[in-house]
Design an enzyme around this catalytic site. Structure first.
Site, PDB file in Angstrom:
ATOM      1  N   THR A  13       3.234   2.119   0.207  1.00 53.40           N
ATOM      2  CA  THR A  13       3.430   3.161   1.219  1.00 53.40           C
ATOM      3  C   THR A  13       4.585   2.846   2.157  1.00 53.40           C
ATOM      4  OG1 THR A  13       1.174   3.947   1.118  1.00 53.40           O
ATOM      5  CG2 THR A  13       2.292   4.240   3.218  1.00 53.40           C
ATOM      6  N   SER A  56       0.840  -0.071  -5.419  1.00 57.68           N
ATOM      7  CA  SER A  56       0.221  -1.382  -5.607  1.00 57.68           C
ATOM      8  C   SER A  56      -0.858  -1.472  -6.693  1.00 57.68           C
ATOM      9  CB  SER A  56      -0.295  -1.939  -4.281  1.00 57.68           C
ATOM     10  OG  SER A  56      -1.462  -1.305  -3.860  1.00 57.68           O
ATOM     11  N   THR A  88      -0.890  -1.250   0.284  1.00 53.36           N
ATOM     12  CA  THR A  88      -2.075  -1.844   0.897  1.00 53.36           C
ATOM     13  C   THR A  88      -3.292  -1.826  -0.029  1.00 53.36           C
ATOM     14  OG1 THR A  88      -2.645   0.273   1.890  1.00 53.36           O
ATOM     15  CG2 THR A  88      -1.334  -1.240   3.226  1.00 53.36           C
ATOM     16  N   ASP A  89      -3.260  -0.951  -1.053  1.00 51.33           N
ATOM     17  CA  ASP A  89      -4.464  -0.797  -1.883  1.00 51.33           C
ATOM     18  C   ASP A  89      -4.923  -2.109  -2.515  1.00 51.33           C
ATOM     19  OD1 ASP A  89      -4.320   1.852  -1.238  1.00 51.33           O
ATOM     20  OD2 ASP A  89      -3.846   2.575  -3.240  1.00 51.33           O
TER      21      ASP A  89
HETATM   22  N1  ASP Z   1      -1.877   3.780  -0.234  1.00 52.63           N
HETATM   23  C1  ASP Z   1      -1.171   2.687  -0.735  1.00 52.63           C
HETATM   24  C2  ASP Z   1      -0.438   1.896   0.344  1.00 52.63           C
HETATM   25  O1  ASP Z   1      -0.963   1.784   1.404  1.00 52.63           O
HETATM   26  C3  ASP Z   1      -0.373   2.894  -1.929  1.00 52.63           C
HETATM   27  C4  ASP Z   1      -0.204   1.567  -2.559  1.00 52.63           C
HETATM   28  O2  ASP Z   1      -1.080   0.735  -2.403  1.00 52.63           O
HETATM   29  O3  ASP Z   1       0.832   1.342  -3.160  1.00 52.63           O
HETATM   30  O4  ASP Z   1       0.623   1.378   0.179  1.00 52.63           O
END
Ligand code: ASP
Length: 333
Positions: A13, A56, A88-89
């Site tokens: 993100t 991720s 973050t995932d």
């Molecule tokens: N929602 C996710 C993030 O916070 C997408 C990911 O993990 O790439 O980055």
């Protein structure tokens, strides 16, 4: 002279951009992320490199092994610390893996964003600046990998993503964050005991470990599929302190003939029990049958630990000792 910090970007993100589709997708390079935060120059001389450009959930073990080699080379090459930006995932999983396999003392700080750069109030720039502040901080040396998000400093071994969209999505369990950043200054109040490093061979194995959650009325038929699909290990998120229906306990005993099986708690907090309940499928029954308790490691982390141990060629005894060691850490020396 400011200390050198390397920022390696993996996507996520923090690096998302409007690419003309219905939503955002990874698009910003490491150079762009760094250029968007001019305050970084007051903290460090930052070198930016795009390592991957992925959401991720696409990150795999081979990416992390390559990343660990890159981080080690950068630290040995004179960087004071390394910052990794990613989605973050799966951040808690990357952090846990890097924490096990990067043995250098230079801080490895992982950060990202919950709000992408096209939204009002994106948190990526502030998180990146804080991550670099921690990466150059003397008290962060020797702590292994950390996650810095939303002004908090989390040790990789404790951190969990616990919300789908809040900027305060990250928490640490069973203990709290090891510190925070206030008015631009990192405050590190806790130092986790031991590093728990795992030495991977030059050509690690490719064993994968399945993670299953036990549910009410479960008959465990997925356990058969795990064996058929060729997994090298199984982590089972059992109910409560480590309990499963008796029929599942029998299936697990069968599975143990082929692969190591670890039980964690599906509650995600607290440690697995060892000597409280004695009924078919209880923790005492599972331990007697040869399963390994994950202690306070949650299912995700237990799966990563078992995967790394298997890829390092550990036998069952070493695997059992390794999980047990997490319950009785030595004081840092
Ligand atoms: N929602 C996710 C993030 O916070 C997408 C990911 O993990 O790439 O980055």
């Amino acid at each position: 002279m400011k200390p050198n910090v390397v920022v390696l970007s993996l996507g996520g993100t923090i690096a998302m951009a409007d690419k003309g589709g219905a939503g955002v997708a990874p698009g910003l390079t490491a150079e762009m992320l760094v250029a968007a935060v001019p305050q970084l120059a007051e903290v460090a001389t930052v070198e930016a490199a795009s390592f991957r450009q992925l959401p991720s959930p696409e990150i795999g073990f081979d990416d992390l092994f390559a990343l660990a080699r890159e981080i080690t080379a950068r630290l040995e090459g004179g960087a004071r610390g390394v910052v990794v930006t990613q989605g973050t995932d799966t951040m808690e999983e990357s952090a846990f893996v890097l924490d096990r396999i990067v043995t250098a003392d230079g801080p490895v700080v992982i950060t990202g964003a919950m709000r992408n750069p096209t939204m009002a109030g994106p948190d990526g720039p502030a998180n990146l600046l804080n991550a670099v502040r921690v990466a150059v901080h003397e008290a962060a040396r020797g702590l292994g990998a950390m996650v810095v998000m939303n002004d908090d400093i989390h040790a990789a071994r404790y951190v969990q993503k616990s919300h789908t969209n809040s900027p305060a999505a990250f928490r640490s369990t069973p203990v709290g964050p090891i510190g925070w950043i206030a008015e631009g200054t990192p405050r590190i109040l806790l130092r986790p005991a031991e590093r728990y490093s795992i030495a991977l061979p030059a050509a690690p194995g490719d064993a994968s470990v399945a993670l299953l959650t036990v549910t009410l009325g479960d008959d465990g038929r997925l356990i058969d599929q795990v064996l058929e699909a060729g997994y090298g290990g199984l982590v089972l998120e059992a109910t409560g302190g480590g309990h499963v229906p008796a029929a599942i306990a029998d299936k697990l005993e069968q599975a143990l003939r082929h692969i190591p099986v670890v039980f964690a708690s599906r509650t995600g907090r607290g440690e697995t029990q060892r000597r409280t309940y004695d009924f078919p499928g209880s923790e005492m029954d599972l331990l007697r049958r040869g399963l390994i308790g994950a202690g306070w490691l949650d299912g995700l982390k237990a799966r990563l630990l078992l995967t790394l141990l298997l890829r390092a060629g550990a036998d069952r005894e070493t695997i059992g000792e390794s999980f047990a060691a997490w319950l009785t850490p030595l004081a840092p020396r």
